[in-house]
Each structure stands twice: as C-alpha cells, then as structure tokens.
Write an enzyme that holds these catalytic residues in place. Sequence first.
Site, mmCIF file in Angstrom:
data_model
loop_
_atom_site.group_PDB
_atom_site.id
_atom_site.type_symbol
_atom_site.label_atom_id
_atom_site.label_comp_id
_atom_site.label_asym_id
_atom_site.label_seq_id
_atom_site.Cartn_x
_atom_site.Cartn_y
_atom_site.Cartn_z
ATOM 1 N N GLU A 1 43.948 58.663 35.283
ATOM 2 C CA GLU A 1 44.734 57.374 35.701
ATOM 3 C C GLU A 1 44.896 57.502 37.212
ATOM 4 O O GLU A 1 45.106 58.596 37.592
ATOM 5 C CB GLU A 1 45.949 57.141 35.016
ATOM 6 C CG GLU A 1 46.608 55.759 35.222
ATOM 7 C CD GLU A 1 47.721 55.456 34.450
ATOM 8 O OE1 GLU A 1 48.410 54.242 34.245
ATOM 9 O OE2 GLU A 1 48.359 56.435 33.949
ATOM 10 N N ASP B 1 47.900 50.185 34.299
ATOM 11 C CA ASP B 1 48.591 49.191 33.666
ATOM 12 C C ASP B 1 48.801 47.723 34.413
ATOM 13 O O ASP B 1 48.288 48.015 35.555
ATOM 14 C CB ASP B 1 50.027 49.719 33.130
ATOM 15 C CG ASP B 1 50.713 50.261 34.060
ATOM 16 O OD1 ASP B 1 50.720 49.900 35.191
ATOM 17 O OD2 ASP B 1 51.815 51.218 33.562
ATOM 18 N N ASP C 1 50.678 48.690 39.316
ATOM 19 C CA ASP C 1 50.967 50.307 39.553
ATOM 20 C C ASP C 1 50.102 50.927 39.476
ATOM 21 O O ASP C 1 49.590 51.715 40.450
ATOM 22 C CB ASP C 1 52.243 50.474 38.976
ATOM 23 C CG ASP C 1 52.597 51.799 38.814
ATOM 24 O OD1 ASP C 1 52.920 52.376 40.095
ATOM 25 O OD2 ASP C 1 52.738 52.620 37.795
ATOM 26 N N TYR D 1 59.402 56.240 33.406
ATOM 27 C CA TYR D 1 58.278 55.743 34.499
ATOM 28 C C TYR D 1 58.531 56.369 35.719
ATOM 29 O O TYR D 1 57.874 57.181 36.191
ATOM 30 C CB TYR D 1 58.205 54.260 34.457
ATOM 31 C CG TYR D 1 57.941 53.882 32.807
ATOM 32 C CD1 TYR D 1 56.806 54.044 32.250
ATOM 33 C CD2 TYR D 1 59.083 53.165 31.973
ATOM 34 C CE1 TYR D 1 56.506 53.523 30.926
ATOM 35 C CE2 TYR D 1 58.729 52.969 30.612
ATOM 36 C CZ TYR D 1 57.482 52.990 30.169
ATOM 37 O OH TYR D 1 57.315 52.693 28.852
#
Length: 528
Positions: A501, A109, A106, A257
């Site tokens: 990220e 991670d 994704d 999430y």
Amino acid sequence: MGSKTKGCCGWLIVALVASLVATAAVVAIMKKKVGGGSGRKLKPLPVPGPPGAIDSKYGDALGVALQFFQVQKAGKLENNQIPWRGDSALDDGKPAGLDLSKGMYDAGDHIKFSFPMAFTATVLSWSILEYGDQMSATKQLDPALDALRWITDFLVNAHPSDNVFYIQVGDPDLDHNCWERPETMSEKRPLTQINTKSPGSDVAAEAAAAMASASIVFKSRDTTYSDSLLQHAQKLFTFADTYKGLASDTYPKLQNYYNSTGYQDELLWAASWLYHATGDQTYLSYVTVENGKAFADWGRPTWFSWDDKLAGTQVLLSRLNFFGSKQTSNAENMGLKMYRDTAEAVICGLLPDSPSATASRTGGGLVWISGWNSLQHATNAAFLAVVYSDYMLTSQTAAVQCSGKYYSPTDIRNFAISQANYILGDNPMKLSYLVGYGSSYPQQVHHRGASIPADAKTGCKGFQYLHSTSPNPNVAMGALVGGPFQNDTFVDSRDNAVQTESSTYNSGTLVGLLSGLVTTSSVAQSFT
C-alpha cells in the site's frame, strides 16, 4: 650500457610505484577523516551557490513521484494527467453545507483523513521553500504547487469557523468493506468534526502548520490566498492550544487508523511555522521559553512521521540557530540551541558509522523501524538529513560531532543518497519501490483505483480485483509502496497491504528528498 639503462628504468618504476602507493595511502587517510573516523575537526566546505548540474536519476524520479498526487486527487479534476482517473467525491461536505470535494485520498482507500493530509501539505510546503529552485530547474515546481494547493483548498473549506474543523470525510468501516473505484463510490460519506466540546489539538495544530507553511509558499504568488491561509492557521493554532485534547481520544474509532500519541509536538510544529510565516516573537517564545522544556523532549532523538513532529521541528528551528534570528532574547537563543543540539543527535543516529548510530537497519542499509509502511521512516529521515546538510553547507558549518567523531555535510548527504538509492532500486531485491520508475517496480500496488479497469462495473463488491494475481490494469504512477521487510525481502501481492500500500504522506517527504538531491544549491537563509 643497455643493461644499465634497463636497471635505471626499473628503479624509476619502483620509485614511481612507491610514490603512488604513498599518495594513495594519504588519500585514503584523508578520506577516512572526512568520513568521520577521526577526532580532528574538519574544514568548512564551499557554499554550493545557485543550482548546479542536474542528476537525471533524481530528476526523473522526482517527475514520477509528483504524479502520485494526481492519482490521489478527489473532486472535479482539472487538467487531468491520469487517464484512468476521473471526477469523484463531488458531494463531499454537502450535509454541512460545505464543499469538501477536493483534498486527496489517504492511501489505497478513499477516506480523507485531515491529519495525514495536512502533514503531507506541511512537508510539501517545506520542500518547496527549501528546494523550489531545484524543482524549477527540473520543471517540477508547478506540479508541486498544484498538489499543495489542492490540499490547502480542502483545509480552508474544512475550517468554516474559528473553533470548528472537519477532520475526516467518509466512514472507514464502510469504505474498507468496499473495493471500488472512487469515481463510482455510492456509500455514505459522513463528516467528522472537532470543536470546543470535541477537541483534537493534534489535527488542528497540524492543519495550522500546513496552512502557515503554505502561506509562505504562496506569498509571492497569490497574496490574497496567502493571507487567507495565514488567518486560518492562526485561528486553528489558537483553537488547538486553547481546547486541548487528542482527536483519537475524542473519536476512539480513529485509533484503528491514525492514533496520535500526543499533541504537544504538533503545537510546537505549528508555532514554529507560524513564527516563520509572521515573524511574531510570541510564537518563538512559545516553542522556546514557554513550552520547549515541557513539550520538546530536548536531548532525546525521535523518528519524524505523521504522528511525531519533534525531529522535524528540531531541524526546522535549527535553521534559526544556523542563520540567526533577529531580536531573540538570551533565553530564546538557549532554547534554539537545545533544538539544534537535539537535531544533531537525530543526525548522529542516522549516520551508519557514527558511535550513536541506530542499529535499526536492514542488511541492505535501509533505516528500518516498523513492518507496516517501512519506507516512511527511511524517507523522512533522509529528507531531514539532506535539509540539515544543506543548512551546514550554506552556513559554512564544517561538521557535526557525534561522540568525538566529526562528520561533514557530505557524510550526511551521503546517508540521504543511500536511502534514496535503495528506494530507487539499489537494494537486494533490485526493485524500485517507486512505482513507474525504472524497469522493475511493484505491479500489484494495494490501491483500489489502480486495481480495477476503468470501465468495470463492480459496485461496492469488486473484491475479485483485490484478490487477483494479475498486475494492476492501471499504473499508480509515483506511488511509494510500503516497502521491504527487515530482511530486505518484498512480496508483490495486492493482498499484502503491509508492503504494497502507498500513501500521500510518504510522497510529501520523498518529493523533498529527491528535490534536495537532484542538484546542489544553497538554501535560502530566510523564508521571507
């Protein structure tokens, strides 16, 4: 005699200067009109035709952006172009007797979330359908097709029966308690499924949209595969529409999430793609007559994202209104007009000098909606803008009207260009937010694999690499990081996941945006 000559020349110079000033004033006025400052309607611009000259800036950026899909691949890698990546997650799906080894991680991670992964596939398919000729002109079509198929292979295998779909591989809590390379993962990777008793209409419908759109992409390339994708798409849509519910209600842990705020937008999105893939009028009726008023929130512009597909659906269905749709009823045409009107409201909100322009921007001109992953909304908005401007050009539509002011396709394209240029370094930080592009880009991307040397033996607990202040030993080529704060600042720290990220779903629309800008070209009036 000499003095008279000098005087005559002087008057000629004065007259010439005055003429130039007058001409410049006229040009400035005309430019102002084209920029939307006038209430006067604009004339249609020429149709672009086949791909024109390549803009090397966007061509180079597109080549970099597509590499992130290679970085994120799971499974047994083929023709691996990323030297620090290797095979991983080879046993994913085995507890259920499935091969779920493919797909993509994704973000930074190693969870496979089917919801954002499917959205990535849908927008990547859309990008190829609209701009495949531009991708081909820059020799980037094959990498795009490869990335798309790597995801759709996973989605097909995640749908083993009509009313069962696997929406997640891995446990986020276990995964986030580890900092390790994907190649050395050892923690358990449980499977999460939706079914008739545990529904997830949002995820099932997004997967249906992904496979329906991809079926069009592969129709002329692999008929058997295309047919299989379409069958899965139709069954998943029926499942999503029959057993309604949110996956994040079914599995509350998902709310930490990918907490979807509704499933109606995904149902419309999926049905829209199924109509384009099949020509079946029942899907068009579904999005217009049957559910348009209840689901589409006509007249209220929203932000396009992995969670909210309404703006994307409005632009996608606008192409039917622009180019005409065969055998549509008056009621269906009225619905299509409502979608297009709302799409225009979305566009009007993006143009910086429009009367209805959003004030949610940074001082540097970036559309800015939220602190976490701030670039996703700017990228998504710019992608929709360039698509809509190309619909206008190809259909010879002169302008959109925003509260009495008119804006040309060029104005809309210029907004898309401004967002792309900001991402690529034209910003107050003078930093490219696309990793690997330009001379200055983030060095500490929040990404496990990129942060750990390929030969390191960390086990699960390699957190010293997370907290290190050194640059990543591996470059996450093509990663679009989260982006700046609202004051245009950016802190390049691996611990600053909010800004550093990256995610695959950002990359899907970025590829579409860059493909749309790399050269001018007419869009196809029909996908089939």
